[in-house]
Design an enzyme around this catalytic site. Structure first.
Site, mmCIF file in Angstrom:
data_model
loop_
_atom_site.group_PDB
_atom_site.id
_atom_site.type_symbol
_atom_site.label_atom_id
_atom_site.label_comp_id
_atom_site.label_asym_id
_atom_site.label_seq_id
_atom_site.Cartn_x
_atom_site.Cartn_y
_atom_site.Cartn_z
ATOM 1 N N GLY A 1 0.820 -1.196 0.000
ATOM 2 C CA GLY A 1 0.000 0.000 0.000
ATOM 3 C C GLY A 1 0.863 1.258 0.000
ATOM 4 O O GLY A 1 1.227 1.767 -1.033
ATOM 5 N N SER B 1 5.089 -5.255 -3.032
ATOM 6 C CA SER B 1 4.848 -3.832 -3.169
ATOM 7 C C SER B 1 5.453 -3.053 -1.997
ATOM 8 O O SER B 1 6.657 -3.165 -1.745
ATOM 9 C CB SER B 1 3.346 -3.580 -3.323
ATOM 10 O OG SER B 1 3.095 -2.294 -3.816
ATOM 11 N N TYR B 2 4.664 -2.278 -1.248
ATOM 12 C CA TYR B 2 5.218 -1.522 -0.126
ATOM 13 C C TYR B 2 5.678 -2.430 1.011
ATOM 14 O O TYR B 2 6.354 -1.969 1.944
ATOM 15 C CB TYR B 2 4.208 -0.487 0.391
ATOM 16 C CG TYR B 2 4.836 0.541 1.300
ATOM 17 C CD1 TYR B 2 5.570 1.598 0.766
ATOM 18 C CD2 TYR B 2 4.733 0.446 2.682
ATOM 19 C CE1 TYR B 2 6.176 2.538 1.589
ATOM 20 C CE2 TYR B 2 5.334 1.378 3.516
ATOM 21 C CZ TYR B 2 6.053 2.418 2.964
ATOM 22 O OH TYR B 2 6.663 3.349 3.780
ATOM 23 N N ASP C 1 4.629 -5.676 -14.827
ATOM 24 C CA ASP C 1 4.203 -4.608 -13.931
ATOM 25 C C ASP C 1 4.988 -3.336 -14.235
ATOM 26 O O ASP C 1 6.216 -3.367 -14.300
ATOM 27 C CB ASP C 1 4.447 -5.033 -12.477
ATOM 28 C CG ASP C 1 4.188 -3.921 -11.482
ATOM 29 O OD1 ASP C 1 3.295 -3.085 -11.746
ATOM 30 O OD2 ASP C 1 4.860 -3.896 -10.433
ATOM 31 N N HIS D 1 1.804 -7.093 -11.207
ATOM 32 C CA HIS D 1 2.238 -6.686 -9.874
ATOM 33 C C HIS D 1 1.892 -7.734 -8.822
ATOM 34 O O HIS D 1 2.703 -8.053 -7.965
ATOM 35 C CB HIS D 1 1.574 -5.353 -9.536
ATOM 36 C CG HIS D 1 2.105 -4.691 -8.310
ATOM 37 N ND1 HIS D 1 3.342 -4.099 -8.264
ATOM 38 C CD2 HIS D 1 1.556 -4.519 -7.081
ATOM 39 C CE1 HIS D 1 3.542 -3.578 -7.061
ATOM 40 N NE2 HIS D 1 2.478 -3.813 -6.318
#
Length: 480
Positions: free
Chosen positions: A126, A222-223, A406, A458
């Site tokens: 996120g 991701s984050y 991605d 992703h």
């Protein structure tokens, strides 16, 4: 160093404009909002390490856990397939009793030999997005949601085939996790997230003591390229202090991981150009005029080139540049291409009263894929590369994997970030295979492995479930 807010506001609008046509999973929007926002405080490496090393929060809060494991057992999820052969648990672990802060988890054991398989914590990014909504229900969990938003079907390539997996809603304010103290949502950041996740793990292991001596791995995307190294660093520090349960951390694996912000924003445009999505002239102007690490004044030529790039790309899903867009209830069940509308099905399912009852939910708000309660992110280091370098030196198994379709955290960003670590190559670039097809490519550095997953966006396990499972199994074994 604070970033050029005008430049990154333009970059953000460029990417969100493209994403708005695709109805993508919300994690991409959340990461882009974070990376382009002047409200996101980026602190220097030295200051970050001062925070970590001066964190004397010992011992952590540990509460009595007797009887809670039995209470957390899920009898049956609404609409689940018949003949489910593994145990499921979900519920809350209190991490701060004074403030009433509790994190929600969903845990699935392996259907066979669960007592001998490792324990894995999965974290979505996120920052502020749900590990259950994406990780469990769209990626690597045992079920996926049908287009009716009410029933589930089996994911044959679930990662609980090879491990016992915890999906954690973190931090408080994400998914079903919450705090009774609303001011908690105003101070959320990397440090508080790492602290609370560590406290969760210590208490969860008291609730499930049979896993205390089990090999433990952290995985995410991701984050989570921030969450995972920070949590791993804290675990190693606390293990050395030997003031709490020693967590048997053996390794970390991060997919399309956001680890160095300046590198990522620059490499987005390298990826777009090398994949024939923007014009040569536009790319050349961006290369010459956009300083992605500078706090200098706004550059008109850069602004114009980014606007041109947005128009040149057109209506595509930036999360997977070759994926179809969501245009209704298609409910595709292909091993190659996930349903582009899956996020909507998950949202419907997670907000059913009978589903929340089965999951033992008592959150004070509706479930959303990404938090609309946490508005600002209080702290984040500008780069996690020094932390990752420290983890490599500790002897942990460290892997990156990257879906090669991605453009939000592209493979070019991951490769450039790894190059910045200046690690010697120990095994040369080569293909790896699944069912006699190339599943991706792998290169081994001293202390680090990079594996690409061919044909994945992703959310790698969503786009290529069989290849993702093969990659993850290889990670657990230590190599292909």
């Amino acid at each position: 160093m604070m970033r050029n807010s005008a430049l990154f506001s333009l970059l953000l609008s460029f990417l969100l404009f493209s994403l708005s046509y695709s109805n993508p999973p919300h994690e991409a929007n959340q990461l882009l909002k974070f990376s382009g926002s002047p409200k996101a405080l980026k602190i220097a490496r030295d200051n970050w390490w001062k925070i970590i090393k001066n964190n004397n929060k010992f011992p952590v809060y540990v509460s009595p856990q007797e009887g809670l494991r039995e209470a957390d057992k899920i009898e049956k999820l609404p609409g689940q397939p018949e003949d489910v052969k593994f145990d499921q648990y979900s519920g809350y672990v209190t991490v701060d009793p004074m403030k009433g802060r509790a994190l929600f988890y969903y845990f699935v054991e392996a259907p066979q030999d669960s007592g001998s398989k490792p324990l894995v914590l999965w974290l979505n990014g996120g920052p502020g997005c749900s590990s259950i909504g994406a990780g469990a229900m769209q990626e690597l969990g045992p079920f996926r949601v049908n287009s009716d938003g009410k029933t589930l079907y089996a994911n044959k390539a679930s990662w609980n085939n090879v491990a016992n997996v915890i999906f954690l809603e973190s931090p408080a304010g994400v998914g079903f996790s919450y705090s009774n103290t609303s001011s908690d949502y105003e101070i959320t950041g990397d440090k508080s997230t790492a602290d609370d996740t560590y406290t969760f793990l210590i208490n969860w292991l008291e609730r499930f003591p049979q896993y205390k001596s089990r090999d433990f791995f952290i995985a995410g995307e991701s984050y989570a390229g921030h969450y995972i190294p920070e949590l791993a660093s804290l675990i190693l520090k606390n293990n050395a202090a030997n003031t709490n349960t020693v967590i048997q951390l053996k390794g970390i694996v991060m997919g399309n991981a956001y680890v160095d912000g300046d590198t990522n924003e620059k490499e987005i445009f390298n990826y777009l150009w090398t994949h024939a999505l923007i014009a040569d002239e536009t790319y050349s102007i961006i290369q010459s005029n956009c300083n992605f690490s500078s706090s200098s004044s706004r550059n008109a030529e850069c602004d114009e080139a980014i606007t041109a790039a947005r128009n040149e790309i057109g209506r595509i899903d930036m999360y997977d540049i070759y994926a179809p867009l969501c245009s209704g209830s298609s409910n595709i069940k292909s091993s190659v291409q996930p349903d582009p509308c899956a996020g909507g099905y998950v949202n419907s399912y997670m907000n059913l009263a009978e589903v929340q009852k089965a999951l033992h939910v008592n959150a004070p708000y509706s479930w959303t894929a990404c938090s609309d309660i946490i508005e600002d992110w209080h702290d984040a280091p500008a780069t996690l590369l020094p932390t990752i370098h420290e983890l490599i030196g500790s002897g942990l198994r460290v892997w990156f994997y990257s879906g090669d379709q991605d453009s939000v955290v592209p493979v070019t960003s991951t490769r450039t970030s790894i190059d910045m670590l200046k690690l010697p190559v120990e095994s040369q670039w080569k293909p790896w295979h699944v069912d006699n097809e190339v599943g991706g490519y792998v290169i081994g550095y001293k202390g680090l492995t990079l594996a690409t997953v061919r044909g994945a966006g992703h959310l790698v396990p969503s786009y290529q479930p069989e290849r993702a499972l093969a990659m993850f199994s290889s990670f657990l074994k230590g190599g292909f």
